[in-house]
Motif scaffolding. Structure first.
Motif, PDB file in Angstrom:
ATOM      1  N   TYR A  36       0.860  -1.179   0.000  1.00  0.00           N
ATOM      2  CA  TYR A  36       0.000   0.000   0.000  1.00  0.00           C
ATOM      3  C   TYR A  36       0.893   1.225   0.000  1.00  0.00           C
ATOM      4  O   TYR A  36       1.762   1.375   0.853  1.00  0.00           O
ATOM      5  N   ALA A  38       0.781   5.057   0.605  1.00  0.00           N
ATOM      6  CA  ALA A  38      -0.066   6.129   1.156  1.00  0.00           C
ATOM      7  C   ALA A  38      -0.056   7.385   0.295  1.00  0.00           C
ATOM      8  O   ALA A  38      -1.120   7.968   0.075  1.00  0.00           O
ATOM      9  N   ASP A  41      -2.290   6.570  -2.487  1.00  0.00           N
ATOM     10  CA  ASP A  41      -3.531   5.896  -2.097  1.00  0.00           C
ATOM     11  C   ASP A  41      -3.793   4.734  -3.052  1.00  0.00           C
ATOM     12  O   ASP A  41      -4.876   4.605  -3.626  1.00  0.00           O
ATOM     13  N   TRP A  93      -7.205   2.040   5.428  1.00  0.00           N
ATOM     14  CA  TRP A  93      -6.079   2.969   5.416  1.00  0.00           C
ATOM     15  C   TRP A  93      -6.589   4.388   5.618  1.00  0.00           C
ATOM     16  O   TRP A  93      -7.658   4.739   5.131  1.00  0.00           O
ATOM     17  N   LYS A  94      -5.824   5.186   6.334  1.00  0.00           N
ATOM     18  CA  LYS A  94      -6.152   6.598   6.483  1.00  0.00           C
ATOM     19  C   LYS A  94      -5.820   7.281   5.154  1.00  0.00           C
ATOM     20  O   LYS A  94      -4.778   7.032   4.556  1.00  0.00           O
ATOM     21  N   ARG A  95      -6.730   8.120   4.690  1.00  0.00           N
ATOM     22  CA  ARG A  95      -6.500   8.873   3.448  1.00  0.00           C
ATOM     23  C   ARG A  95      -5.937  10.237   3.812  1.00  0.00           C
ATOM     24  O   ARG A  95      -6.480  10.935   4.652  1.00  0.00           O
TER      25      ARG A  95
END
Length: 119
Positions: A36, A38, A41, A93-95
């Motif tokens: 992933y 970040a 995204d 996941w935090k965006r």
């Protein structure tokens, strides 16, 4: 303004959140590799049995969705056990907001190249 000060202003969670916003996370097993990113995204899933050179991203392929969820869950559990939760938002996941580049992309370089490469 130093980078750390602008990071703290841009990310309410401070340095940990700023690091999470610029991180890539990975879980690897004998057959599967999950990544992933970040900043993008974006998720990536590779099957090393059928694609050892990682040329076909299976994230988004319906038949690979169960494996994608499993690998994501394994990685999330690992991060939680280690206390690295700044990049997580519940079971997802935090965006983060898109990163902004400085007007001068060379601004952070220690050595500033000159306009004339011979100078």
């Amino acid at each position: 303004m130093s980078r750390s000060r602008s990071v703290r202003r841009d990310f309410p969670g401070g340095d940990r959140e700023a690091i999470a916003a610029t991180s890539s996370y990975m879980a690897v097993g004998r057959r599967w590799k999950y990544i992933y990113s970040a900043p993008d995204d974006a998720e990536f899933l590779f099957d090393h049995h059928t694609d050892p050179h990682e040329t076909l991203n299976l994230a988004g392929v319906a038949s690979a969705e169960p494996r994608l969820r499993e690998m994501r869950g394994v990685l999330h559990d690992h991060l939680r056990r280690g206390g690295e939760t700044a990049g997580l938002a519940g079971d997802d996941w935090k965006r983060f907001p898109p990163m902004r580049l400085p007007p001068n992309p060379r601004a952070g370089l220690l050595h500033q190249p000159t306009a004339d490469p011979k100078a």
